[in-house]
Design an enzyme around this catalytic site. Structure first.
Site, PDB file in Angstrom:
ATOM      1  N   GLU A  91       0.871  -1.169   0.000  1.00  0.00           N
ATOM      2  CA  GLU A  91       0.000   0.000   0.000  1.00  0.00           C
ATOM      3  C   GLU A  91       0.913   1.226   0.000  1.00  0.00           C
ATOM      4  OE1 GLU A  91      -2.696   0.402   3.331  1.00  0.00           O
ATOM      5  OE2 GLU A  91      -3.426   2.319   2.566  1.00  0.00           O
ATOM      6  N   ARG A 125       4.982 -13.311   9.041  1.00  0.00           N
ATOM      7  CA  ARG A 125       5.644 -12.015   8.909  1.00  0.00           C
ATOM      8  C   ARG A 125       7.023 -12.059   9.509  1.00  0.00           C
ATOM      9  NH1 ARG A 125       3.465  -6.646   8.934  1.00  0.00           N
ATOM     10  NH2 ARG A 125       1.571  -7.012   7.839  1.00  0.00           N
ATOM     11  N   LYS A 158       4.425   0.542   9.158  1.00  0.00           N
ATOM     12  CA  LYS A 158       4.566   1.882   8.565  1.00  0.00           C
ATOM     13  C   LYS A 158       3.946   2.949   9.449  1.00  0.00           C
ATOM     14  CE  LYS A 158       3.392  -0.059   4.570  1.00  0.00           C
ATOM     15  NZ  LYS A 158       2.578  -0.116   3.380  1.00  0.00           N
TER      16      LYS A 158
HETATM   17  P1  ATP Z   1       2.686  -2.212   7.555  1.00  0.00           P
HETATM   18  O1  ATP Z   1       2.001  -2.569   8.823  1.00  0.00           O
HETATM   19  O2  ATP Z   1       4.140  -2.076   7.674  1.00  0.00           O
HETATM   20  O3  ATP Z   1       2.019  -1.080   6.852  1.00  0.00           O
HETATM   21  P2  ATP Z   1       1.395  -3.827   5.700  1.00  0.00           P
HETATM   22  O4  ATP Z   1       1.208  -5.299   5.690  1.00  0.00           O
HETATM   23  O5  ATP Z   1       0.201  -2.989   5.939  1.00  0.00           O
HETATM   24  O6  ATP Z   1       2.542  -3.515   6.700  1.00  0.00           O
HETATM   25  P3  ATP Z   1       1.653  -3.492   2.938  1.00  0.00           P
HETATM   26  O7  ATP Z   1       2.145  -2.326   2.194  1.00  0.00           O
HETATM   27  O8  ATP Z   1       0.220  -3.809   2.876  1.00  0.00           O
HETATM   28  O9  ATP Z   1       2.106  -3.332   4.423  1.00  0.00           O
HETATM   29  O10 ATP Z   1       2.511  -4.790   2.609  1.00  0.00           O
HETATM   30  C1  ATP Z   1       2.802  -5.265   1.323  1.00  0.00           C
HETATM   31  C2  ATP Z   1       3.128  -6.731   1.453  1.00  0.00           C
HETATM   32  O11 ATP Z   1       4.228  -6.900   2.331  1.00  0.00           O
HETATM   33  C3  ATP Z   1       1.964  -7.468   2.059  1.00  0.00           C
HETATM   34  O12 ATP Z   1       1.772  -8.678   1.338  1.00  0.00           O
HETATM   35  C4  ATP Z   1       2.386  -7.745   3.452  1.00  0.00           C
HETATM   36  O13 ATP Z   1       1.832  -8.949   3.923  1.00  0.00           O
HETATM   37  C5  ATP Z   1       3.899  -7.838   3.316  1.00  0.00           C
HETATM   38  N1  ATP Z   1       4.555  -7.505   4.575  1.00  0.00           N
HETATM   39  C6  ATP Z   1       4.405  -6.382   5.312  1.00  0.00           C
HETATM   40  N2  ATP Z   1       5.137  -6.452   6.433  1.00  0.00           N
HETATM   41  C7  ATP Z   1       5.767  -7.645   6.404  1.00  0.00           C
HETATM   42  C8  ATP Z   1       6.660  -8.319   7.282  1.00  0.00           C
HETATM   43  N3  ATP Z   1       7.041  -7.771   8.424  1.00  0.00           N
HETATM   44  N4  ATP Z   1       7.110  -9.541   6.931  1.00  0.00           N
HETATM   45  C9  ATP Z   1       6.732 -10.102   5.767  1.00  0.00           C
HETATM   46  N5  ATP Z   1       5.897  -9.529   4.898  1.00  0.00           N
HETATM   47  C10 ATP Z   1       5.408  -8.322   5.204  1.00  0.00           C
HETATM   48 MG    MG Z   2      -1.391  -2.572   4.870  1.00  0.00          MG
END
Ligand code: ATP
Ligand code: MG
Length: 547
Positions: free
Chosen positions: A36, A261, A271
């Site tokens: 995102e 994760r 983020k």
């Molecule tokens: P954040 O909480 O950091 O915003 P998010 O999952 O909302 O994390 P996204 O931008 O939606 O962030 O993530 C893009 C991809 O990266 C998604 O498929 C998510 O599952 C993966 N991802 C995010 N954080 C991790 C992590 N710590 N380990 C492995 N994959 C991750």
């Molecule tokens: Mg997200």
């Protein structure tokens, strides 16, 4: 039968894919990396990329870059650009660049289709009421009073939602599934909501936005994704993901697979929190070298190869575990130990004068002892040199093999010296050490017969260049944060700037070169506001012990 030989599965995702290929459910593997654009990528995303791009590559398939931009209040072009830059920096190339917002028209059409099938309804309960009537793990939810609206009424209301006739939060579109389902995600989930925030790509064209759980399966399908790999928190959403595909009669249904994760000690990996650190000025920016963001790591001088090596080593599994930050550092060290050129800096300089030495000479210095083909370079040795204050002690502890009064030590690549005396200032600080050297003790041709246990590094006075050196400590103090506000864990003293002496030689190296400063650490040559400085990449040894 498939003709291509299958790779040997080394993790559960590959086992699933191999089986799908054997069962002829799929041919070409298509994945996507779905960030995102609401912040900068972090090391957790590196793991996701490793899995998504890596899996596609293993099967000679394709991986798209898919921006999951269904939340206009949080998303920005700046983030899109940073994300693309970071992916490329890690060395990955995407097949297609897609945006959920590119598919808004189609997603909307699918919503209408659901309404026509009597599988979705406009609900006027407030978000609070929806939450309160959802039930619990042990109790069923209650049907919304709006659940029985007719198809025509729903079509009409949804159209009015789209036209901006209603206030934010006053109504939404819900899938009509099962308020008694044991899976809470299937209790008539919201699939469209109203938002009047301006979208960074579609502007004010839309005031209704699909929810992740509705948009994602559709966007996967429209991209021909075969395996939609995501993290474990979506495991409970998979029945809904599948419901969308089945209900809308997708021809080839993408398969969602979840893995654990990446979590790391001494790190926040969300983020939302990282953004807070930037906004409240705890760090300089998203790309601050102390941040666990990929841009921070690039700035820090951490090689992308070391990040990928780390992702490879920690592996992919379904069980959630936290990785020690020191393990990541060990991967960086291992890479740099092999690749980084050696130089000398003196962090706390102490002058050393060799009273019986006149003139100067050149000594040979290994550019990188791990890669002997890199050869040697010449360094200037002279009567006055600088050593580290810590390498001299008036009252040394037992087993101190460095310089002490009447003691001997080897100056690396040069001679053995003996300390004959030292000069102190009024405060008792040693300001200069006086030594004699032994001519026959030169490194590589030592005939002196003197035995020394210690070797110390040095920079000759003529080669010593004053420069700023930045050292970092972990931004977050303690290893884990169960029950503790992350704000309380911030180490506000995590950046320390020192004035040091480096060899002038480093002026011949290009900016951003990462080198090993002997016995000190790995440092990057950084151009900071037009001035060169050295910034710490990683210490030479594990600098902290976790609980
Ligand atoms: P954040 O909480 O950091 O915003 P998010 O999952 O909302 O994390 P996204 O931008 O939606 O962030 O993530 C893009 C991809 O990266 C998604 O498929 C998510 O599952 C993966 N991802 C995010 N954080 C991790 C992590 N710590 N380990 C492995 N994959 C991750
Ligand atoms: Mg997200």
């Amino acid at each position: 039968m498939s003709t291509k030989p299958l790779p040997e599965a080394t993790n559960f995702i590959q086992s699933i894919i191999n089986q799908d290929i054997l069962d002829e459910k799929v041919q070409t593997i298509q994945t996507r990396f779905p960030p995102e654009p609401n912040g900068y990528l972090h090391i957790g995303h590196a793991k996701s990329m490793f899995v998504n791009f890596g899996t596609a590559k293993l099967y000679r398939g394709k991986c798209n870059l898919f921006f999951d931009d269904t939340n206009p209040s949080k998303e920005k072009e700046e983030y899109v650009n940073s994300i693309k830059k970071d992916i490329q920096w890690l060395g990955y190339n995407w097949q297609k660049e897609c945006y959920a917002s590119d598919f808004f028209d189609k997603i909307y059409q699918y919503a209408i289709q659901l309404i026509q099938m009597n599988k979705a309804y406009v609900c006027n309960l407030s978000p609070e009421e929806i939450k309160n009537t959802r039930g619990t793990l042990t109790e069923k939810g209650q049907d919304s009073p709006y659940r029985t609206r007719t198809v025509d009424e729903n079509l009409q209301l949804f159209e009015e939602m789209r036209l901006g006739k209603f206030k934010e939060g006053s109504c939404c579109l819900r899938a009509k599934i099962d308020m008694a389902s044991p899976n809470l995600n299937l209790r008539d989930p919201v699939i469209y909501r109203i938002s009047y925030d301006r979208h960074y790509r579609t502007g004010n064209k839309w005031c209704i936005y699909p929810m992740y759980d509705f948009a994602h399966p559709i966007c996967d399908y429209l991209q021909n994704v075969t395996h939609s790999i995501c993290t474990l928190e979506f495991e409970d959403h998979r029945p809904l993901y599948d419901w969308v595909g089945i209900t809308l009669n997708f021809v080839a249904k993408p398969k969602q697979i979840e893995f654990a994760r990446l979590g790391m000690t001494n790190t926040v990996m969300s983020k939302r929190y990282l953004k807070k650190l930037v906004e409240d000025g705890t760090v300089h920016n998203w790309d601050d070298p102390r941040m666990p963001t990929l841009s921070g790591m690039r700035n820090r001088g951490i090689p992308p190869e070391a990040i990928l090596d780390f992702c490879q080593r920690i592996g992919i599994s379904k069980s959630q575990a936290e990785c020690e930050y020191s393990y990541f550092e060990a991967c960086i060290r291992e890479y740099l130990n092999y690749h980084a050129e050696r130089t000398n800096v003196i962090v706390k300089p102490l002058k050393l004068t060799i009273t019986n030495y006149e003139g100067e000479e050149e000594v040979d210095f290994d550019i990188n002892p791990m890669q002997t083909d890199k050869g040697k370079r010449k360094r200037r040795f002279s009567k006055t040199i600088y050593i580290e204050q810590d390498d001299f002690s008036i009252e040394p502890p037992p087993k101190y093999y460095r310089l002490k009064p009447n003691g001997y030590v080897r100056l690396k690549d040069a001679y053995i010296v003996r300390c004959d005396g030292f000069i102190q200032d009024k405060m008792g600080n040693v300001t200069e050490v006086l030594c004699t050297y032994f001519k026959e003790s030169k490194s590589g041709q030592d005939k002196s017969g003197i035995k020394t246990k210690g070797v110390i590094h040095w920079v000759s006075e003529a080669d010593a260049m004053p420069i700023e050196l930045v050292q970092y400590q972990l931004l977050l103090q303690d290893a884990r944060y169960e029950g503790q506000d992350f704000q309380e864990r911030i180490n506000y003293n995590s950046e320390q700037i020192k004035k040091v002496f480096a060899e002038k030689y480093i002026l011949s190296l290009s900016e951003n070169t990462v080198m090993q400063c002997l016995r000190t650490g790995y440092y990057k040559i950084d151009n900071h506001q037009g001035k060169l400085r050295l910034t710490e990449v990683v210490s030479l040894k594990e600098s902290f012990k976790s609980k």
